[in-house]
Motif scaffolding. Structure first.
Motif, PDB file in Angstrom:
ATOM      1  N   GLU A  86       0.887  -1.404  -0.014  1.00  0.00           N
ATOM      2  CA  GLU A  86      -0.016  -0.151  -0.022  1.00  0.00           C
ATOM      3  C   GLU A  86       0.580   1.375   0.112  1.00  0.00           C
ATOM      4  O   GLU A  86       2.024   1.166   0.315  1.00  0.00           O
ATOM      5  N   ARG A  87       0.501   2.276  -0.587  1.00  0.00           N
ATOM      6  CA  ARG A  87       1.108   3.648  -0.669  1.00  0.00           C
ATOM      7  C   ARG A  87       0.440   4.553   0.146  1.00  0.00           C
ATOM      8  O   ARG A  87      -0.047   5.797  -0.467  1.00  0.00           O
ATOM      9  N   PRO A  88       0.266   4.690   1.572  1.00  0.00           N
ATOM     10  CA  PRO A  88      -0.670   5.774   2.270  1.00  0.00           C
ATOM     11  C   PRO A  88       0.005   6.856   2.286  1.00  0.00           C
ATOM     12  O   PRO A  88      -0.559   7.960   2.216  1.00  0.00           O
ATOM     13  N   TYR A  89       1.617   7.094   2.260  1.00  0.00           N
ATOM     14  CA  TYR A  89       2.322   8.212   2.191  1.00  0.00           C
ATOM     15  C   TYR A  89       3.629   7.784   1.859  1.00  0.00           C
ATOM     16  O   TYR A  89       4.091   6.790   1.754  1.00  0.00           O
ATOM     17  N   ARG A  90       4.519   9.125   1.428  1.00  0.00           N
ATOM     18  CA  ARG A  90       5.703   8.794   0.850  1.00  0.00           C
ATOM     19  C   ARG A  90       6.708   8.306   1.984  1.00  0.00           C
ATOM     20  O   ARG A  90       6.411   8.495   3.138  1.00  0.00           O
ATOM     21  N   ASN A  91       7.390   7.348   1.647  1.00  0.00           N
ATOM     22  CA  ASN A  91       8.083   6.545   2.570  1.00  0.00           C
ATOM     23  C   ASN A  91       7.648   5.865   3.663  1.00  0.00           C
ATOM     24  O   ASN A  91       8.227   5.641   4.754  1.00  0.00           O
ATOM     25  N   ALA A  92       6.369   5.243   3.597  1.00  0.00           N
ATOM     26  CA  ALA A  92       5.382   4.712   4.667  1.00  0.00           C
ATOM     27  C   ALA A  92       6.425   3.310   4.780  1.00  0.00           C
ATOM     28  O   ALA A  92       6.740   2.763   3.929  1.00  0.00           O
ATOM     29  N   PRO A  93       6.110   2.780   5.788  1.00  0.00           N
ATOM     30  CA  PRO A  93       6.511   1.175   5.818  1.00  0.00           C
ATOM     31  C   PRO A  93       5.972   0.697   4.991  1.00  0.00           C
ATOM     32  O   PRO A  93       4.763   0.779   4.697  1.00  0.00           O
ATOM     33  N   ARG A  94       6.529  -0.592   4.692  1.00  0.00           N
ATOM     34  CA  ARG A  94       5.793  -1.254   3.380  1.00  0.00           C
ATOM     35  C   ARG A  94       6.222  -2.934   3.656  1.00  0.00           C
ATOM     36  O   ARG A  94       7.318  -3.264   3.985  1.00  0.00           O
ATOM     37  N   THR A  95       5.210  -3.691   2.930  1.00  0.00           N
ATOM     38  CA  THR A  95       5.299  -5.149   3.043  1.00  0.00           C
ATOM     39  C   THR A  95       6.386  -5.425   2.036  1.00  0.00           C
ATOM     40  O   THR A  95       6.819  -6.489   2.099  1.00  0.00           O
ATOM     41  N   LEU A  96       6.377  -4.533   0.822  1.00  0.00           N
ATOM     42  CA  LEU A  96       7.492  -4.934  -0.054  1.00  0.00           C
ATOM     43  C   LEU A  96       7.306  -3.644  -1.197  1.00  0.00           C
ATOM     44  O   LEU A  96       6.448  -3.079  -1.380  1.00  0.00           O
ATOM     45  N   ASP A  97       8.842  -3.343  -1.405  1.00  0.00           N
ATOM     46  CA  ASP A  97       9.282  -2.395  -2.110  1.00  0.00           C
ATOM     47  C   ASP A  97      10.209  -3.057  -3.479  1.00  0.00           C
ATOM     48  O   ASP A  97      11.177  -3.454  -3.141  1.00  0.00           O
ATOM     49  N   LEU A  98       9.782  -2.897  -4.663  1.00  0.00           N
ATOM     50  CA  LEU A  98      10.646  -3.183  -5.763  1.00  0.00           C
ATOM     51  C   LEU A  98      10.966  -1.902  -6.576  1.00  0.00           C
ATOM     52  O   LEU A  98      10.256  -1.466  -7.059  1.00  0.00           O
ATOM     53  N   ASP A  99      12.327  -1.652  -6.721  1.00  0.00           N
ATOM     54  CA  ASP A  99      12.748  -0.329  -7.515  1.00  0.00           C
ATOM     55  C   ASP A  99      13.435  -1.102  -8.542  1.00  0.00           C
ATOM     56  O   ASP A  99      14.459  -1.952  -8.425  1.00  0.00           O
ATOM     57  N   LEU A 100      13.197  -0.409  -9.813  1.00  0.00           N
ATOM     58  CA  LEU A 100      13.884  -0.672 -11.037  1.00  0.00           C
ATOM     59  C   LEU A 100      15.196   0.195 -11.036  1.00  0.00           C
ATOM     60  O   LEU A 100      14.927   1.548 -11.116  1.00  0.00           O
TER      61      LEU A 100
END
Length: 156
Positions: A86-100
């Motif tokens: 989920e993206r509730p706000y910038r730099n929120a904790p996350r279950t998974l982040d994938l960046d190209l």
């Protein structure tokens, strides 16, 4: 047929079973159509940057792909959604982040994608695992610039 491109993907998670989520995401990337996983870094642990929450588990993978950069990004975002991102706000904790992070030597600046990743050179949690699998992509002065950021091999 499209030419194969070497791309690098940064992975991170800090909610739930973060290490398991990152490992599952690596498997999902390896199973994507048009993608061959060629290298993966160790798992790393890092403090959140410009954010709160628990420590992150991070890694970087190298792939060979025939997908375009936008198609690869879409596939990565589908994996994130499958992990409950989920993206509730910038730099929120996350279950998974994938960046190209890198897509060959391409320079892409669009409304949805910036390659090389615009902040990768500022983040030890990206540079250390990237340097592990692709030392030719990370200069020593870049590593020196992030040496004050706490990053360690996961579990150590």
């Amino acid at each position: 047929m499209r030419e194969l491109v070497t791309a690098y993907i940064g992975l991170g998670a800090n909610l739930g079973s973060a290490a398991s989520t990152v490992a599952t995401a690596i498997d999902a990337i390896a199973d994507m159509d048009g993608v061959a996983l060629t290298l993966q870094s160790s798992l790393y642990s890092s403090a959140p940057v410009d954010a709160g929450g628990p420590d992150y588990v991070n890694a970087v993978v190298e792939i060979q792909t025939r997908l375009t950069a936008p198609d690869l990004l879409s596939a990565l975002q589908a994996i994130e959604l499958g992990a409950g991102r989920e993206r509730p706000y910038r730099n929120a904790p996350r279950t998974l982040d994938l960046d190209l992070l890198l897509y060959g030597d391409a320079r892409i600046a669009s409304a949805t994608l910036d390659v090389p990743h615009p902040r990768m050179r500022e983040r030890a949690f990206v540079l250390l695992p990237l340097a592990e699998i692709a030392p030719h992509r990370v200069a020593q002065d870049q590593l020196d610039a992030v040496a004050n950021q706490r990053v360690q091999t996961y579990g150590s």
